[in-house]
Design a protein around this motif. Structure first.
Motif, mmCIF file in Angstrom:
data_model
loop_
_atom_site.group_PDB
_atom_site.id
_atom_site.type_symbol
_atom_site.label_atom_id
_atom_site.label_comp_id
_atom_site.label_asym_id
_atom_site.label_seq_id
_atom_site.Cartn_x
_atom_site.Cartn_y
_atom_site.Cartn_z
ATOM 1 N N GLU A 10 0.828 -1.210 0.000
ATOM 2 C CA GLU A 10 0.000 0.000 0.000
ATOM 3 C C GLU A 10 0.867 1.267 0.000
ATOM 4 N N LEU A 38 -3.265 6.692 -0.637
ATOM 5 C CA LEU A 38 -3.765 6.436 0.716
ATOM 6 C C LEU A 38 -4.506 7.610 1.336
ATOM 7 N N GLY A 68 -6.632 3.624 -2.137
ATOM 8 C CA GLY A 68 -6.542 2.954 -0.856
ATOM 9 C C GLY A 68 -7.132 3.827 0.237
#
Length: 795
Positions: A44, A266, A279
């Motif tokens: 990630e 993210l 994400g």
């Protein structure tokens, strides 16, 4: 000395096989889970890090309300990029990106091959200088010059042309635009925010025309490569001064912001974007906590079981001390034992993870390979973790066992010391507190997903098919195709639409009555008159969109209740009123007002929405309401009719399936947490089982005496289980409020969410007590049913 320590360790492993197997099994399961979660988290954080200039690449954001704490859009107006390049010296390169059909499908033909392409973009040539896109064929400075070239990925080259050389070949886009292949680039890594398959020149798109340049249509993602040493905050201020200089105040409805590209994967959950593959940092934090909990539980297991064996090893320690062994030497011995156990478990866990890697990738939708084995950081982490776990797991056994006084040990006075028992109880409570948190958290997670699945959306997506029509000629093929669809048995209703609920429509702004400065964002969707009826959206007042006669220039809209509430009107009062909506040249007339419905995911509150009949956007879909009876045959007829009328590939999606896909990230997370929570509880149960076994063994003579005196099996099982159940109760009392706090924080990411009620914790309590009771009860029953003669024959 080390050789001697290893001999003693191996001898003890063979002597206490059950405890050794449980110790190694617990550590192995824990380390396998830790390794899987660690690689997931590493993947990630690795998104877009392969770009060589990643520390200088920024994404320009539109802030519709002028405040970065409010709504954010990934797209900006197409004049923003070139103006930044001209007016802001800190910008080294700027490139605009337009997702084909605003993120919709492209119908691509290469000879007889027809494909629905979901990853075609139109981009400025500077994109190749900003991102690390590795050209395998073509000249970097020439491939995106002009208007009719296209570069394609290696995968796309194989898909369209097989083993043939693609250079110079022609691709037909949407049956109207021919593009010549001028280059081939290496497939982008899986850990990339972007998934471009075809990149065509921005100037070859409709947005590249001179008459389409504007400060209003925020549909274009824009990347900026800053000069080395440039400050992003300074550039952000200069961009907004640029906006003030170029847009009159009465037309200025947004500000601009910057976000580092390396953070976009993210930290973009609150940013509206056509790009997928996003994400969520909150999920990464959740999994990080889970991995640490599992590692701690596994370490506690080792500590617990090692100290539980202390009574067996007191004489060994006493004799060693009598023969001159120091506490330091004994500590080294126990640390050596811990290091051997941990090393065996780490090797086994690595082997197990590699065997299960395909299953892990299927579960998490990752593409992790065994390449991590060939990196220095992995082996540095492996050795560091080995040392850390040896230190943590071996600390208490080493300090406790090496501290025994030899005279007391040999006199059997140290048996069952209160400190030993107390520490074991604290460790058991900690393990089951973590288990309570994990079980309750998993139940909340699945409860929220079930709520999302069953939530009334305000419209009916079931049995509605969205057929992509980007490849159809809008003037000559759409209406005949719509009429043919309406004749198919099983088709109940058909409507043309730009988008559908769950799919991004056009973003505009609507000013407050009497003020051009106050405004809200509104999603606008060009659609046919049948759309409200087809989706079964309840009308509160007025009608659906009227069918427009040829030459009719009147513009009508159907607003949802949230939009009308913002205007300060009641639904009946709003019908017939004319209002302004940004992007429409003239005021629009309100034809009807619908009940609010969820046109986006349940992460966002319901905002302002309207259907309209202004030809500012194209129809991208035919929405088809079909009967549930003989559904496969109906879909087959839809496909047959489509390919007969339109020379393009047939592509469709059910609306309910598309809505479910909006929660794919949460569904993946739920599977991962369920798996690893189960592993954590399993490890805790292993420790509890071993402790119960040990306690039963220590009390075997007591049990024999009680049975001779008439105690029942049930009574003995209850006696042996009672202490452990008290510990589990304490763990539940601590873990329940902790899990409530943590899951309440997670649920904050949903605007519409479940309430965490007492019933959920009643179920959690039942599960944790049932698991603990079964774990302890099995060993207790075994001890209670043993023949008392065997335990008393030596007395």
């Amino acid at each position: 000395m080390l050789k001697n320590y290893l001999k003693i360790t191996l001898r003890n492993i063979g002597r206490y096989k059950t405890f050794s197997i449980i110790n190694i099994l617990g550590l192995t399961v824990g380390l396998t889970a830790f390794l899987g979660i660690s690689l997931y988290i590493t993947d990630e954080f690795s998104y877009d890090r392969f770009h060589s200039k990643i520390d200088r690449i920024y994404h320009v954001l539109t802030l519709p309300n002028g405040d970065e704490k409010d709504e954010k859009w990934a797209g900006v107006a197409n004049k923003v990029g070139p103006t930044i390049a001209q007016e802001i010296p800190e910008a080294e390169k700027v490139a605009r990106i337009l997702y084909h059909n605003f993120g919709g499908d492209a119908f691509v033909s290469a000879g007889e091959t027809r494909v629905v392409e979901k990853n075609l973009i139109w981009a400025d040539p500077e994109l190749l200088e900003i991102l690390s896109i590795d050209l395998l064929k073509g000249k970097p400075g020439d491939v995106l010059k002009g208007a009719n070239g296209v570069i394609i990925s290696s995968a796309a080259a194989r898909k369209y042309f097989g083993s043939e050389d693609p250079m110079g070949k022609v691709l037909l886009i949407d049956n109207k635009t021919e593009l010549e292949v001028t280059g081939v680039f290496r497939d982008l890594p899986f850990h990339s925010r972007f998934d471009f398959q075809l990149i065509a020149p921005f100037q070859g798109s409709w947005a590249g025309r001179n008459n389409k340049q504007s400060w209003g249509n925020a549909s274009f993602e824009t990347l900026v490569l800053l000069q080395p040493g440039a400050n992003a905050a300074t550039v952000e201020k200069k961009m907004n001064v640029m906006i003030e200089r170029n847009i009159p105040s009465e037309e200025r409805w947004y500000a601009l912001g910057l976000q580092a590209l390396k953070d976009m994967h993210l930290y973009a959950a609150d940013i509206q974007s056509d790009a997928g593959n996003a994400g969520d940092i909150s999920q990464v934090k959740l999994l990080t906590g889970l991995s640490l909990i599992i590692l701690i539980i596994a370490s506690i297991n080792y500590m617990n079981l090692s100290t539980a064996q202390s009574q067996r090893r007191q004489k060994e320690v006493g004799i060693s001390k009598t023969l001159g062994a120091s506490a330091v030497q004994l500590s080294r011995q126990f640390y050596t034992e811990a290091s051997v156990f941990v090393l065996i478990a780490m090797v086994l866990s690595l082997t197990l993870f590699l065997v299960l890697l395909p299953v892990f990738n299927d579960l998490t939708y990752k593409h992790i390979t065994d390449d991590f084995l060939y990196t220095a950081w992995f082996w540095a982490g492996f050795v560091s973790l080995w040392a850390l776990l040896t230190l943590v797991s071996g600390s208490y056994p080493a300090l406790y066992l090496s501290s025994f006084a030899p005279n007391k040990v040999l006199q059997r006075a140290a048996t069952g010391s209160a400190g030993n028992v107390s520490v074991r109880k604290v460790l058991v409570v900690f393990q089951f507190t973590a288990s309570v948190v994990l079980i309750a958290g998993t139940l909340v997670l699945y409860g929220q997903l079930e709520y999302v699945r069953n939530k009334k959306l305000g419209y009916q997506p079931e049995q509605v098919v969205a057929v992509s029509i980007g490849g159809a000629d809008k003037k000559t093929q759409l209406e005949p195709l719509k009429l043919e669809y309406e004749k198919i048995p099983g088709v109940l209703k058909v409507a043309l639409a730009q988008a559908f609920p769950g799919r991004e429509a056009s973003g505009r702004t609507m000013p407050s009555p009497g003020s051009n400065e106050e405004r809200i964002s509104i999603s606008t969707n060009r659609a046919g008159a049948e759309v409200v009826d087809l989706l079964n959206i309840r009308l509160l007042a007025g009608t659906s969109l009227p069918v427009k006669a040829p030459g009719d220039t009147t513009t009508q809209v159907v607003l949802n209740k949230s939009a009308v509430d913002y205007l300060g009107m009641k639904p009946a009062e709003a019908v017939g009123e004319k209002i302004k909506i940004g992007g429409f040249q003239y005021p629009v007339e309100i034809a009807g007002v619908t009940e609010d419905f969820h046109f986006s995911s349940l992460h966002q509150p319901i905002g302002a929405y309207c259907f309209h009949n202004v030809p500012t956007e194209s129809y991208n879909y035919l929405l088809v309401k079909v009967s549930a009876a003989n559904l496969p045959a109906t879909i087959a007829r839809l496909e047959q009719t489509f390919v007969t009328a339109v020379p393009a590939a047939f592509d469709f999606v059910f609306l309910d399936q598309h809505m479910a896909s909006l929660y794919q990230r949460e569904q993946h997370l739920a599977k991962v947490i369920l798996l690893f929570s189960g592993m954590a509880v399993f490890i805790a149960c292993l420790g509890l089982y071993a402790l119960a076994s040990f306690m039963a063994e220590q009390r075997m003579k007591e049990i024999g005496i009680r049975k001779v005196l008439g105690a029942s099996v049930t009574g003995i099982v209850g006696m042996l289980s009672r202490d452990f159940m008290r510990l589990v109760l304490i763990a539940f009392i601590i873990g329940a409020p902790l899990s409530y706090y943590l899951m309440s924080q997670w649920l904050e990411s949903f605007t519409y969410r479940i309430e965490i009620g007492a019933g959920l914790y009643a179920l959690s309590a039942f599960l944790i007590f049932a698991i603990a009771w079964i774990t302890v009860g099995l060993e207790s029953a075994k001890a209670a049913m043993a023949n008392p003669v065997k335990s008393l024959k030596n007395e």
